[in-house]
Design a protein around this motif. Structure first.
Motif, PDB file in Angstrom:
ATOM      1  N   GLY A 205      41.818  12.091 103.239  1.00 41.82           N
ATOM      2  CA  GLY A 205      42.393  13.445 103.323  1.00 41.82           C
ATOM      3  C   GLY A 205      43.848  13.381 103.759  1.00 41.82           C
ATOM      4  N   GLN A 206      44.136  12.484 104.701  1.00 45.11           N
ATOM      5  CA  GLN A 206      45.513  12.349 105.180  1.00 45.11           C
ATOM      6  C   GLN A 206      46.418  11.868 104.049  1.00 45.11           C
ATOM      7  OE1 GLN A 206      45.182   9.744 108.574  1.00 45.11           O
ATOM      8  NE2 GLN A 206      44.283  11.337 109.869  1.00 45.11           N
ATOM      9  N   GLN A 207      45.909  10.903 103.280  1.00 48.12           N
ATOM     10  CA  GLN A 207      46.724  10.385 102.164  1.00 48.12           C
ATOM     11  C   GLN A 207      47.002  11.489 101.148  1.00 48.12           C
ATOM     12  OE1 GLN A 207      48.105   7.276 102.343  1.00 48.12           O
ATOM     13  NE2 GLN A 207      49.346   8.108 100.678  1.00 48.12           N
ATOM     14  N   ARG A 208      46.001  12.353 100.910  1.00 49.25           N
ATOM     15  CA  ARG A 208      46.200  13.469  99.965  1.00 49.25           C
ATOM     16  C   ARG A 208      47.317  14.392 100.455  1.00 49.25           C
ATOM     17  NH1 ARG A 208      40.722  13.344  99.007  1.00 49.25           N
ATOM     18  NH2 ARG A 208      40.238  14.814 100.669  1.00 49.25           N
ATOM     19  N   VAL A 209      47.321  14.633 101.770  1.00 46.61           N
ATOM     20  CA  VAL A 209      48.382  15.501 102.321  1.00 46.61           C
ATOM     21  C   VAL A 209      49.745  14.841 102.095  1.00 46.61           C
ATOM     22  CG1 VAL A 209      49.353  16.516 104.430  1.00 46.61           C
ATOM     23  CG2 VAL A 209      46.881  16.574 104.048  1.00 46.61           C
ATOM     24  N   ALA A 214      56.938  15.858  98.763  1.00 48.78           N
ATOM     25  CA  ALA A 214      57.955  15.185  97.947  1.00 48.78           C
ATOM     26  C   ALA A 214      58.497  13.949  98.661  1.00 48.78           C
ATOM     27  CB  ALA A 214      59.091  16.156  97.629  1.00 48.78           C
ATOM     28  N   LEU A 215      58.656  14.030  99.971  1.00 50.53           N
ATOM     29  CA  LEU A 215      59.269  12.915 100.710  1.00 50.53           C
ATOM     30  C   LEU A 215      58.251  11.851 101.127  1.00 50.53           C
ATOM     31  CD1 LEU A 215      61.931  14.863 102.823  1.00 50.53           C
ATOM     32  CD2 LEU A 215      62.237  13.612 100.674  1.00 50.53           C
ATOM     33  N   ARG A 216      56.967  12.075 100.831  1.00 50.89           N
ATOM     34  CA  ARG A 216      55.893  11.083 101.032  1.00 50.89           C
ATOM     35  C   ARG A 216      55.848  10.503 102.450  1.00 50.89           C
ATOM     36  NH1 ARG A 216      55.193  12.928  96.555  1.00 50.89           N
ATOM     37  NH2 ARG A 216      54.383  11.833  94.725  1.00 50.89           N
TER      38      ARG A 216
END
Ligand SMILES: NC(=O)c1ccc[n+]([C@@H]2O[C@H](COP(=O)([O-])OP(=O)(O)OC[C@H]3O[C@@H](n4cnc5c(N)ncnc54)[C@H](O)[C@@H]3O)[C@@H](O)[C@H]2O)c1
Length: 251
Positions: A205-209, A214-216
């Motif tokens: 879930g954190q990776q999806r956020v 845009a700034l990853r």
């Protein structure tokens, strides 16, 4: 390039953690005389480990306490030139479906996210008007521009109202040389409550956020402090009644 706030008098609420703590320190490190308040005495004491920060423990929902805090700053240092209305959050409240949401939770969340900014602005505006200058920076949220990930109805409503309050005060106070703007942060895992929210997403879930930004990368409290410094500085002399989303480019 950096900004200099030497001798500027800055009042900031919700300064015991997260954005408030980072913002208080950011002003103090640039020479400001910072007056920081919160109801959390232990957190506030940590904030003040940077020279130039005077702390005051109080409940911001108490109108008399807020007025006394403003008068105390004026007596000690003169009228505040910058007011940062940062206190807020969901107060540890969980989401409840509307038919199960309590009026007590609704009022509590509105009191700290909205009423507190009304009380401080009412208390500090006369000093700024007498000086013919001032900056007020309100911390709203992405939840002030759209629905909230938390689902908490009162929070979204209060943060939207904070933007309305910002626009109205910009019109009222502009003729007195006072600029009023708002910052709308995205999700930052910077305080106990938001770290808990972040942890609940789990690694995927954190990776999806993060992939949705845009700034990853996740923001840091200092990213919000920088936006507040901008609104408190001469760089924003002709900017008032505006809302600046600071969210790493979420869509
Ligand atoms: N962190 C985020 O993801 C995020 C995103 C958007 C907006 N915001 C907003 O930014 C502001 C700061 O949030 P944060 O995450 O840094 O910290 P936070 O929401 O945990 O804390 C804000 C501070 O307000 C204080 N406070 C709460 N009620 C108070 C009261 N009645 N009297 C005095 N102080 C009181 C708390 O003690 C705390 O130190 C809040 O207004 C929050 O709604 C946060």
């Amino acid at each position: 390039m950096d900004l200099d706030f030497t001798g500027r008098i800055v009042a900031i609420t919700g300064a015991a953690t997260g954005f408030g703590q980072a913002t208080a320190r950011a002003f103090a490190r640039r020479g400001a005389q910072v007056f920081a308040t919160d109801k959390d005495a232990a957190g506030l004491a940590k904030t003040a480990n940077v020279p130039g920060i005077t702390t005051h423990v109080m409940d911001l929902t108490d109108p008399d306490a807020v007025a006394a805090w403003a008068r105390g700053i004026e007596a000690a240092a003169g009228p505040a030139q910058v007011l940062v209305n940062n206190a807020g959050g969901v107060l540890g409240r969980a989401f409840h479906k509307i038919e199960e949401a309590s009026l007590e939770d609704w009022h509590a969340i509105l009191a700290v996210n909205l009423d507190a900014a009304f009380l401080t602005t009412r208390a500090f505006a006369p000093g700024m008007k007498a000086a013919g200058a001032g900056r007020i920076v309100n911390i709203s949220s992405g939840a002030g521009l759209r629905a909230s990930r938390t689902g908490i109805q009162a929070y979204t409503s209060a943060k939207h109202a904070m933007i309305g309050f910002t626009r109205q005060m910009a019109q009222e106070l502009g003729p007195h040389g006072i600029n009023v703007n708002a910052v709308a942060p995205g999700l930052f895992a910077v305080s106990p409550g938001t770290r808990k929210q972040w942890d609940s997403y789990g690694p995927e879930g954190q990776q999806r956020v993060i992939d949705g930004l845009a700034l990853r990368r996740m923001g840091e409290a200092e990213d919000i402090a920088k936006a507040v410094l901008f609104f408190a500085s001469p760089l924003s002399d002709f900017v008032t009644g505006q809302v600046l989303p600071v969210n790493g480019g979420s869509f």
